[in-house]
Design an enzyme around this catalytic site. Structure first.
Site, PDB file in Angstrom:
ATOM      1  N   PHE A 154       9.303  23.045 -34.663  1.00 35.35           N
ATOM      2  CA  PHE A 154       7.857  22.992 -34.785  1.00 35.35           C
ATOM      3  C   PHE A 154       7.345  23.749 -33.536  1.00 35.35           C
ATOM      4  CE2 PHE A 154       8.775  19.191 -32.137  1.00 35.35           C
ATOM      5  CZ  PHE A 154       7.309  19.260 -31.351  1.00 35.35           C
ATOM      6  N   LYS A 178      13.537  29.600 -42.989  1.00 33.71           N
ATOM      7  CA  LYS A 178      13.230  28.176 -43.353  1.00 33.71           C
ATOM      8  C   LYS A 178      12.353  27.730 -42.044  1.00 33.71           C
ATOM      9  CE  LYS A 178      13.735  24.249 -42.843  1.00 33.71           C
ATOM     10  NZ  LYS A 178      12.628  23.325 -42.343  1.00 33.71           N
ATOM     11  N   GLU A 181       8.879  22.361 -41.172  1.00 36.82           N
ATOM     12  CA  GLU A 181       7.958  21.784 -42.394  1.00 36.82           C
ATOM     13  C   GLU A 181       6.637  21.155 -41.524  1.00 36.82           C
ATOM     14  OE1 GLU A 181      10.518  20.829 -41.133  1.00 36.82           O
ATOM     15  OE2 GLU A 181      10.962  18.721 -41.445  1.00 36.82           O
ATOM     16  N   SER A 231      16.625  20.536 -32.279  1.00 34.12           N
ATOM     17  CA  SER A 231      17.282  19.432 -31.559  1.00 34.12           C
ATOM     18  C   SER A 231      18.741  19.486 -31.736  1.00 34.12           C
ATOM     19  CB  SER A 231      16.632  18.552 -32.282  1.00 34.12           C
ATOM     20  OG  SER A 231      17.199  18.211 -33.535  1.00 34.12           O
ATOM     21  N   CYS A 286      11.317  23.825 -25.053  1.00 35.15           N
ATOM     22  CA  CYS A 286      12.543  23.774 -24.889  1.00 35.15           C
ATOM     23  C   CYS A 286      12.887  23.869 -23.455  1.00 35.15           C
ATOM     24  CB  CYS A 286      13.442  24.400 -25.558  1.00 35.15           C
ATOM     25  SG  CYS A 286      13.309  26.491 -25.673  1.00 35.15           S
ATOM     26  N   GLU A 386      16.334  13.522 -24.358  1.00 33.98           N
ATOM     27  CA  GLU A 386      15.234  14.340 -24.244  1.00 33.98           C
ATOM     28  C   GLU A 386      13.761  13.849 -24.898  1.00 33.98           C
ATOM     29  OE1 GLU A 386      15.349  17.698 -27.173  1.00 33.98           O
ATOM     30  OE2 GLU A 386      14.466  19.021 -25.728  1.00 33.98           O
TER      31      GLU A 386
HETATM   32  P1  NAD Z   1      14.367  19.570 -35.371  1.00 34.69           P
HETATM   33  O1  NAD Z   1      15.804  19.616 -35.073  1.00 34.69           O
HETATM   34  O2  NAD Z   1      13.912  18.177 -35.740  1.00 34.69           O
HETATM   35  O3  NAD Z   1      14.091  20.623 -36.605  1.00 34.69           O
HETATM   36  C1  NAD Z   1      14.610  21.835 -36.689  1.00 34.69           C
HETATM   37  C2  NAD Z   1      14.772  22.442 -37.947  1.00 34.69           C
HETATM   38  O4  NAD Z   1      15.679  21.544 -38.601  1.00 34.69           O
HETATM   39  C3  NAD Z   1      13.466  22.483 -38.764  1.00 34.69           C
HETATM   40  O5  NAD Z   1      13.361  23.268 -39.604  1.00 34.69           O
HETATM   41  C4  NAD Z   1      13.641  21.028 -39.562  1.00 34.69           C
HETATM   42  O6  NAD Z   1      13.020  21.128 -40.944  1.00 34.69           O
HETATM   43  C5  NAD Z   1      15.052  20.889 -39.734  1.00 34.69           C
HETATM   44  N1  NAD Z   1      15.718  19.680 -39.891  1.00 34.69           N
HETATM   45  C6  NAD Z   1      15.388  18.555 -39.327  1.00 34.69           C
HETATM   46  N2  NAD Z   1      15.831  17.501 -39.548  1.00 34.69           N
HETATM   47  C7  NAD Z   1      16.966  17.831 -40.231  1.00 34.69           C
HETATM   48  C8  NAD Z   1      18.195  17.341 -40.826  1.00 34.69           C
HETATM   49  N3  NAD Z   1      18.253  15.853 -40.770  1.00 34.69           N
HETATM   50  N4  NAD Z   1      19.198  18.132 -41.222  1.00 34.69           N
HETATM   51  C9  NAD Z   1      19.080  19.464 -41.638  1.00 34.69           C
HETATM   52  N5  NAD Z   1      17.811  20.139 -40.890  1.00 34.69           N
HETATM   53  C10 NAD Z   1      16.890  19.401 -40.459  1.00 34.69           C
HETATM   54  O7  NAD Z   1      13.675  20.279 -34.288  1.00 34.69           O
HETATM   55  P2  NAD Z   1      12.009  19.957 -33.768  1.00 34.69           P
HETATM   56  O8  NAD Z   1      11.709  18.542 -33.543  1.00 34.69           O
HETATM   57  O9  NAD Z   1      11.279  20.877 -34.967  1.00 34.69           O
HETATM   58  O10 NAD Z   1      12.077  20.971 -32.519  1.00 34.69           O
HETATM   59  C11 NAD Z   1      12.069  20.287 -31.430  1.00 34.69           C
HETATM   60  C12 NAD Z   1      13.517  20.444 -30.690  1.00 34.69           C
HETATM   61  O11 NAD Z   1      14.097  21.855 -30.821  1.00 34.69           O
HETATM   62  C13 NAD Z   1      13.742  20.028 -29.064  1.00 34.69           C
HETATM   63  O12 NAD Z   1      15.168  19.351 -29.216  1.00 34.69           O
HETATM   64  C14 NAD Z   1      13.905  21.313 -28.419  1.00 34.69           C
HETATM   65  O13 NAD Z   1      14.490  21.217 -27.234  1.00 34.69           O
HETATM   66  C15 NAD Z   1      14.375  22.153 -29.455  1.00 34.69           C
HETATM   67  N6  NAD Z   1      14.162  23.529 -29.153  1.00 34.69           N
HETATM   68  C16 NAD Z   1      14.923  24.292 -28.628  1.00 34.69           C
HETATM   69  C17 NAD Z   1      14.951  25.432 -28.191  1.00 34.69           C
HETATM   70  C18 NAD Z   1      15.922  26.682 -27.371  1.00 34.69           C
HETATM   71  O14 NAD Z   1      15.912  27.596 -27.345  1.00 34.69           O
HETATM   72  N7  NAD Z   1      17.157  25.864 -27.041  1.00 34.69           N
HETATM   73  C19 NAD Z   1      13.807  26.053 -28.490  1.00 34.69           C
HETATM   74  C20 NAD Z   1      12.697  25.370 -29.028  1.00 34.69           C
HETATM   75  C21 NAD Z   1      12.707  24.126 -29.527  1.00 34.69           C
END
Ligand code: NAD
Length: 501
Positions: A154, A178, A181, A231, A286, A386
């Site tokens: 997000f 994808k 959401e 994440s 991130c 985090e």
């Molecule tokens: P998230 O992991 O909750 O969601 C990421 C994606 O995974 C979304 O598209 C979501 O729909 C999907 N998803 C969520 N739960 C899921 C599940 N149980 N099973 C399968 N898919 C699932 O992450 P977020 O909250 O949207 O973003 C924040 C996180 O992203 C933080 O941890 C941040 O550090 C990380 N991030 C990392 C980088 C990097 O380059 N290392 C960059 C941006 C964000």
């Protein structure tokens, strides 16, 4: 607004923006007001399959499209996105919360990747060596691998999708995206511009959803590579599931980024940089600085760090002069305030508490003001988790060696900063620090796209990062051709060895 008046976010399958047939929808919510901006579908298994099959069919022709045609589409896409920058930034602020200026930055950092993709003709060149044996030449082709998929978080709804599909498509692959959401509208606006720029039907497809859709992508037999940003928990799941199903996978994941501040640092520049990197985007980057390690007398700078944080203006991202917008959701707000409570109860000193911030005109917003803890120890929950909110932890170290040891003992390896005026200290730091992206007097060292995003250790799974040369490697398969063209020289007879002669 009644449910029926709220627009729905469409799927993109085979060049058509279509309404999902699902029965499961979720609201896309403005985090500053709680206004429902749209409803996003959780796509059905059949819809995911249709998107992948469209991409598979389109790959048969797209992979042979002349490279100049692909580059021209990228050039047009970058011009269209640049022209639409203010509109997209406003959309982004409305659904994600960050300030308008930062939203423009989100789009621009992604746009840089599109600009880089415009040079794919040079980037995708193979190698050639003649006369590897008598009359024998060897060369490599960087061929597209097929249907690739991207799963995005997000916090950067423009930049991170643009890390993925432009490079993948420019290399000759087709793509299934994808988006998050929580804020899919910005991503869809960029996807519409990609189609306007000439990306053919089926080359770029979009499905929406959560775990079920992600799992369908990770297990679909026609998908060859999966790029994930999000994440650590979800990224690890995606890596394991997609790898088990034979896919190439790259996962950029969670972080705990440190800034090491030496007492010889340029104080004004360094503390300004620290405040911007810790609290900008409400700490939801991130690469945000979440821990500052103050070395030696730099520990005396705590009051000045707190003073800077106090000055930052918390407000809706659309309001002029805002420094810190809301966090993405009520759930995120509850999680972050819970962690602040745990930090205070766990023995850290709460130097600045942003939990009761008041934002006139936006009383329903998910606001948390800048929050600072000092006296943080490695075993505390606020350090091991985090937080992903506007919370800065302060630790202290006797010297540079101890500071490096603290950073290297942390499991994450996304980004790290050093503030110093000493070249010798900087050189030692860059050599000994075990973190993939290092900033020297730069708090958020996200590389420009001629390089690659190179997070490491617990922040990454898979060897190859997004954009730059590594993305070309990720989105292509190297084929090595060894060839001989017979001339009129008589055969030397049967060669029963493995040697080329
Ligand atoms: P998230 O992991 O909750 O969601 C990421 C994606 O995974 C979304 O598209 C979501 O729909 C999907 N998803 C969520 N739960 C899921 C599940 N149980 N099973 C399968 N898919 C699932 O992450 P977020 O909250 O949207 O973003 C924040 C996180 O992203 C933080 O941890 C941040 O550090 C990380 N991030 C990392 C980088 C990097 O380059 N290392 C960059 C941006 C964000």
């Amino acid at each position: 607004m009644s449910d029926t008046a709220v627009p729905t976010v469409k799927l993109l399958i085979d060049g058509m923006f279509v309404e999902s047939r699902t029965t499961q929808w979720r609201d896309v919510v403005n985090p500053a007001t709680q206004a429902v901006l749209a409803r996003v579908p959780m796509a059905t298994a059949d819809e995911v399959d249709a998107a992948v099959r469209a991409a598979d069919t389109a790959f048969r022709t797209w992979r042979k499209t002349p490279v100049a045609a692909r580059m021209r589409i990228m050039l047009k896409m970058q011009a269209l996105i640049r022209a639409e920058l203010p509109r997209i930034a406003r959309l982004l602020t409305n659904e994600q919360g960050k300030t308008l200026a930062d939203a423009e930055g989100d789009v621009i950092r992604g746009l840089e990747v599109v600009e880089h993709a415009c040079a794919i003709g040079t980037l995708q060149m193979g190698e050639f060596l003649e006369n590897v044996a008598g009359g024998v030449d060897t060369y490599t082709l960087q061929q597209p691998i097929g249907v690739c998929a991207g799963i995005t978080p997000f916090n950067f709804p423009a930049m991170i999708p643009l890390w993925m599909f432009p490079m993948a498509i420019a290399c000759g692959n087709t793509f299934v995206l994808k988006p998050s959401e929580q804020d899919p509208m910005t991503t869809m606006a960029l996807v519409e511009l990609a189609l306007q720029a000439g990306v053919p039907s089926g080359v770029l497809n979009v499905v929406h959803g959560g775990k079920d859709v992600v799992d369908a992508i990770c297990t679909h037999p026609l998908i060859r590579a999966v790029s994930f940003v999000g994440s650590t928990a979800v990224g690890t799941h995606v890596h394991d599931l997609a790898s088990r199903h034979g896919k190439r996978v790259q996962c950029m994941m969670g972080a705990k980024n440190h800034a090491v501040v030496l007492p010889d640092a340029h104080k004004e520049h360094s503390l300004d940089a620290l405040a911007g990197a810790a609290f900008g985007a409400a700490g939801q980057r991130c690469m945000a600085t979440s821990v500052a390690v103050l070395v030696g007398e730099a520990r005396d700078w705590i009051p000045e760090i707190v003073a800077r944080a106090r000055q930052l203006k918390v407000n809706a991202g659309v309001e002029a002069g805002t420094d810190v917008g809301p966090v993405i959701s009520r759930a995120a707000c509850t999680r972050i305030t819970g962690l602040i409570a745990a930090g205070a109860a766990g023995g850290a000193t709460l130097e600045l508490d942003g939990r009761d911030v008041q934002v006139p005109g936006y009383t329903d917003g998910n606001f948390i003001g800048p929050t600072i803890f000092s006296g943080v120890q490695p075993e505390m929950e606020i350090y091991t988790t985090e937080i992903f909110g506007p919370v800065l932890l302060l630790m202290s170290a006797r010297d540079l060696d101890e500071a490096i040891a603290i950073v290297n003992a942390n499991p994450f390896g996304n980004g790290v900063g050093l503030f110093t005026q000493s070249g010798a200290a900087a050189r030692k730091f860059q050599n000994e620090i075990d973190v993939g992206q290092v900033g020297i007097n730069i708090p958020i060292p996200v590389p420009v796209p001629y390089f690659s995003f190179t997070g490491s250790r617990g922040s990454k799974l898979g060897d190859l990062g997004p954009y730059g040369k590594q993305a070309v490697q990720f989105y292509t398969q190297t084929k090595t051709v060894t060839s001989r063209w017979f001339d009129d020289v008589a055969s030397a007879g049967v060669n029963t060895t493995i040697s080329l002669k």
